[in-house]
Scaffold this motif. Sequence first.
Motif, PDB file in Angstrom:
ATOM      1  N   THR A 326       0.839  -1.202   0.000  1.00  0.00           N
ATOM      2  CA  THR A 326       0.000   0.000   0.000  1.00  0.00           C
ATOM      3  C   THR A 326       0.876   1.255   0.000  1.00  0.00           C
ATOM      4  O   THR A 326       0.592   2.234  -0.691  1.00  0.00           O
ATOM      5  N   GLY A 402      -6.986  -3.687   2.543  1.00  0.00           N
ATOM      6  CA  GLY A 402      -6.242  -4.695   3.294  1.00  0.00           C
ATOM      7  C   GLY A 402      -7.064  -5.786   3.916  1.00  0.00           C
ATOM      8  O   GLY A 402      -6.552  -6.854   4.226  1.00  0.00           O
ATOM      9  N   GLU A 403      -8.331  -5.547   4.139  1.00  0.00           N
ATOM     10  CA  GLU A 403      -9.191  -6.550   4.782  1.00  0.00           C
ATOM     11  C   GLU A 403     -10.633  -6.131   4.514  1.00  0.00           C
ATOM     12  O   GLU A 403     -10.884  -4.975   4.165  1.00  0.00           O
ATOM     13  N   PRO A 404     -11.551  -7.056   4.694  1.00  0.00           N
ATOM     14  CA  PRO A 404     -12.943  -6.668   4.478  1.00  0.00           C
ATOM     15  C   PRO A 404     -13.333  -5.582   5.486  1.00  0.00           C
ATOM     16  O   PRO A 404     -12.882  -5.591   6.631  1.00  0.00           O
ATOM     17  N   ASP A 426     -13.773   0.957  -1.257  1.00  0.00           N
ATOM     18  CA  ASP A 426     -13.200  -0.241  -0.632  1.00  0.00           C
ATOM     19  C   ASP A 426     -12.394  -0.951  -1.706  1.00  0.00           C
ATOM     20  O   ASP A 426     -12.955  -1.541  -2.630  1.00  0.00           O
ATOM     21  N   THR A 427     -11.082  -0.862  -1.600  1.00  0.00           N
ATOM     22  CA  THR A 427     -10.211  -1.349  -2.667  1.00  0.00           C
ATOM     23  C   THR A 427      -9.668  -2.727  -2.349  1.00  0.00           C
ATOM     24  O   THR A 427      -9.025  -2.927  -1.333  1.00  0.00           O
ATOM     25  N   TYR A 428      -9.912  -3.658  -3.244  1.00  0.00           N
ATOM     26  CA  TYR A 428      -9.380  -5.012  -3.070  1.00  0.00           C
ATOM     27  C   TYR A 428      -8.191  -5.219  -3.997  1.00  0.00           C
ATOM     28  O   TYR A 428      -8.288  -4.980  -5.210  1.00  0.00           O
ATOM     29  N   TRP A 429      -7.095  -5.680  -3.430  1.00  0.00           N
ATOM     30  CA  TRP A 429      -5.905  -5.992  -4.220  1.00  0.00           C
ATOM     31  C   TRP A 429      -4.898  -6.691  -3.330  1.00  0.00           C
ATOM     32  O   TRP A 429      -5.214  -7.016  -2.176  1.00  0.00           O
ATOM     33  N   GLN A 430      -3.694  -6.926  -3.838  1.00  0.00           N
ATOM     34  CA  GLN A 430      -2.679  -7.702  -3.104  1.00  0.00           C
ATOM     35  C   GLN A 430      -1.276  -7.222  -3.491  1.00  0.00           C
ATOM     36  O   GLN A 430      -1.118  -6.575  -4.537  1.00  0.00           O
ATOM     37  N   THR A 431      -0.298  -7.624  -2.697  1.00  0.00           N
ATOM     38  CA  THR A 431       1.096  -7.345  -3.051  1.00  0.00           C
ATOM     39  C   THR A 431       1.352  -7.799  -4.495  1.00  0.00           C
ATOM     40  O   THR A 431       2.005  -7.108  -5.272  1.00  0.00           O
ATOM     41  N   ASP A 517      -8.116 -15.939  -2.301  1.00  0.00           N
ATOM     42  CA  ASP A 517      -9.259 -15.446  -1.523  1.00  0.00           C
ATOM     43  C   ASP A 517     -10.553 -16.115  -1.963  1.00  0.00           C
ATOM     44  O   ASP A 517     -10.727 -16.445  -3.139  1.00  0.00           O
ATOM     45  N   ARG A 532      -9.142 -15.136   3.096  1.00  0.00           N
ATOM     46  CA  ARG A 532      -8.210 -16.114   2.537  1.00  0.00           C
ATOM     47  C   ARG A 532      -8.742 -17.539   2.676  1.00  0.00           C
ATOM     48  O   ARG A 532      -9.350 -17.881   3.676  1.00  0.00           O
ATOM     49  N   ASN A 538      -4.911 -12.485   8.322  1.00  0.00           N
ATOM     50  CA  ASN A 538      -4.804 -11.048   8.118  1.00  0.00           C
ATOM     51  C   ASN A 538      -5.025 -10.352   9.465  1.00  0.00           C
ATOM     52  O   ASN A 538      -6.148 -10.207   9.912  1.00  0.00           O
ATOM     53  N   ARG A 543      -0.405  -9.175   6.531  1.00  0.00           N
ATOM     54  CA  ARG A 543      -0.575 -10.532   6.032  1.00  0.00           C
ATOM     55  C   ARG A 543       0.463 -11.453   6.665  1.00  0.00           C
ATOM     56  O   ARG A 543       1.653 -11.246   6.524  1.00  0.00           O
TER      57      ARG A 543
HETATM   58  O1  PRX Z   1      -7.186 -11.376   1.640  1.00  0.00           O
HETATM   59  C1  PRX Z   1      -7.096 -10.220   0.854  1.00  0.00           C
HETATM   60  C2  PRX Z   1      -6.876  -9.020   1.762  1.00  0.00           C
HETATM   61  O2  PRX Z   1      -5.483  -8.821   1.826  1.00  0.00           O
HETATM   62  C3  PRX Z   1      -4.802  -9.789   1.020  1.00  0.00           C
HETATM   63  C4  PRX Z   1      -3.584  -9.172   0.379  1.00  0.00           C
HETATM   64  O3  PRX Z   1      -2.687  -8.787   1.382  1.00  0.00           O
HETATM   65  P1  PRX Z   1      -1.399  -7.941   1.009  1.00  0.00           P
HETATM   66  O4  PRX Z   1      -0.686  -8.585  -0.125  1.00  0.00           O
HETATM   67  O5  PRX Z   1      -0.628  -7.743   2.260  1.00  0.00           O
HETATM   68  O6  PRX Z   1      -1.949  -6.568   0.489  1.00  0.00           O
HETATM   69  C5  PRX Z   1      -2.698  -5.775   1.349  1.00  0.00           C
HETATM   70  C6  PRX Z   1      -2.925  -4.439   0.712  1.00  0.00           C
HETATM   71  C7  PRX Z   1      -3.483  -4.498  -0.652  1.00  0.00           C
HETATM   72  C8  PRX Z   1      -5.835 -10.227   0.017  1.00  0.00           C
HETATM   73  O7  PRX Z   1      -5.524 -11.489  -0.540  1.00  0.00           O
HETATM   74  N1  PRX Z   1      -7.526  -7.807   1.230  1.00  0.00           N
HETATM   75  C9  PRX Z   1      -6.918  -6.762   0.649  1.00  0.00           C
HETATM   76  N2  PRX Z   1      -7.817  -5.796   0.368  1.00  0.00           N
HETATM   77  C10 PRX Z   1      -9.026  -6.248   0.747  1.00  0.00           C
HETATM   78  C11 PRX Z   1      -8.847  -7.539   1.286  1.00  0.00           C
HETATM   79  N3  PRX Z   1      -9.892  -8.267   1.733  1.00  0.00           N
HETATM   80  C12 PRX Z   1     -11.113  -7.723   1.646  1.00  0.00           C
HETATM   81  N4  PRX Z   1     -11.373  -6.497   1.155  1.00  0.00           N
HETATM   82  C13 PRX Z   1     -10.359  -5.719   0.702  1.00  0.00           C
HETATM   83  N5  PRX Z   1     -10.618  -4.505   0.245  1.00  0.00           N
END
Ligand code: PRX
Length: 666
Positions: A326, A402-404, A426-431, A517, A532, A538, A543
């Motif tokens: 992030t 980062g989380e729901p 509410d942004t969903y993404w990952q490393t 996820d 997950r 989380n 993570r």
């Molecule tokens: O499980 C999901 C959760 O965080 C994981 C990714 O973690 P990380 O690589 O450390 O990145 C965190 C910052 C982007 C995902 O597989 N996650 C991330 N965003 C969300 C989420 N779960 C629910 N809603 C979100 N907006």
Amino acid sequence: MPLDNEHLLHEDSIDPPKGFFERHPGTPNIPGGWDEYLKLYNQSIENPAKFFGEKAKEFLSWATPFTDARYPPGNGFQNGDSAAWFLNGELNASYNCVDRHALKNPDKPAIIYEADEPNQGRTVTYGELLKDVCRIAQVLTDLGVKKGDTVAVYLPMVPEAITTLLAIVRIGAIHSVVFAGFSAGSLRDRILDADSRIVITSDESLRGGKIIETKKIVDEALKSCPDVRNVLVFKRTGTPHLPWVEGRDLWWHEEIIKHVPYSPPVNVRSEDTSFLLYTSGSTGKPKGIQHSTAGYLLGALLTTKYVFDVQGDDILFTAGDVGWITGHSYVVYGPLLNGATTVVFEGTPAYPDYSRYWDIVDKHKVTQFYVAPTALRLLKRAGSKYVQNHDLSSIRVLGSVGEPIAAEVWEWYNEYVGRGKAHICDTYWQTETGSHIIAPIAGVSKTKPGSASFPFFGIDPVILDATTGEELKGNNVEGVLAIRNPWPSMARTVWKDYNRFLDTYLRPYEGYYFTGDGAARDQEGFYWVLGRVDDVVNVSGHRLSTAEIESALIEHNLVGESAVVGFPDELTGSAVAAFVSLKKDVDNPAEVKKELILTVRKEIGPFAAPKLIILVSDLPKTRSGKIMRRILRKVLAGEEDSLGDISTLSNPSIVEEIISTVKRDA
Ligand code: PRX
């Protein structure tokens, strides 16, 4: 699949707030609203090379233009591999983040630094940032850093962290940032794995009024890193008690003044690596997630521009650390690529009191504020009085990551912070994804509290049946979340381990990128990320791998075996519980539990410490010796009625013992 309105009914969703437009200085970046989003989205899915090729030409500055936007041409994951982007193009990340803005507008603030103590911060303009980046780039070159080398970074949230990252990529090197909350052991593992020869750190760090002895942690780590030649130390506190290794350690302030304020950027090819960022997976060994240059930059740029609707004069405050993705994408790269101003905040939301974030927002007239729900839960619990007495009318976008985010926290954020006039994203993404993949577009998308809503451009999400891998089409389905096609900012590999990359992401469900996820698509086509489905927990948006914590526990000489699981926690989302069987009986179990917690703090870092340690005489195992973590999770959740058939365990009687121990201790 293309999206169309027929499948997106939007009946019980919330419109973009009118106040968002009232607070807007001009026109949103997607002025045509939802219809324009649909049109652009469908174009991005049907012809990604054309869509992203045009965006890359329009928004990135190239030293050598690319010839082919995507290889192989076409779409999808072909032959089990990912795609490469912007072939034969050359560019430099720091040029794109700094030079091009500094050349036009050197006095514009690039960074607003809010130090741990209020009123000790400062502003860094684009012109000043360019000079510092160039000077540190020369320091690194003098220290022998070359294109393609990795440099380890272990720094607090100070402007110099941004200078460092950009100086590294300016000379074509690769940054490997290690979150400064990680222990010496974790830092050592990452330095060794990435083969970094230079470490950049600070003498100490300050967080929430507390001092952290950053350099001492580096020194400890370096005891087992014989190849590290130099440590460049930024003076943060000026402590007189700093251990110093002559010849190896160098002061940032002494080195930086040796160099001229400009040095030309070293151009790299689009697919050259810009950084590694280690993240936890299902096994004990962290993975060095490896990102490209052009594709990553484009993802960070476009998501910041569209999801957050960032305009040139905006001030974006991402309350995340540069040690996590992030911080990379939305403190450093996204805002600077867009020529906006980024807030670098060193402290915590609770220091000096719970109004710190809102003080910062009002003081600097922040337009986009972005944080993890864990901080919002803390602030909601502390009481609305800390937020109510603030103006906050500069805010147009409130991000979550980062989380729901639970519906009641979403509502609180909307009502108390946004006052109904900010778009909640509410942004969903990952490393691994590099930038947002499912997120509302500010001013455009309808929202539902708790749903990340719809895919970003170029992302074709699918819900698969976890067991058969079959795609679950249509609305009202639940399964695991995968993506049907590669996109520019996705990770390219795991450092030195492409096979592991394939095994983790591209092979579990052939033809798809697997996120790890669970997710649902509701009756109106909104995506809901459910958490997950692998052994990742989380905690406060951090993570953690359960296997990594288990490996840490085993370092304690009394531990025979352990099984770590996550369990719901009101404040941190999930918390860590460790079931541990000891090699022998002990007189003072409370003392041993404390030692075990300390072991995890020392081996990984304080944020990974188990909240609960449960000492048991054995763990539930199948006859082949596999630990049944599912049973432990159910017992912790008080669901012992639904444990399923336990008669096939090699030691069924242990379950009763575990249930009564949990009832007594938890
Ligand atoms: O499980 C999901 C959760 O965080 C994981 C990714 O973690 P990380 O690589 O450390 O990145 C965190 C910052 C982007 C995902 O597989 N996650 C991330 N965003 C969300 C989420 N779960 C629910 N809603 C979100 N907006």
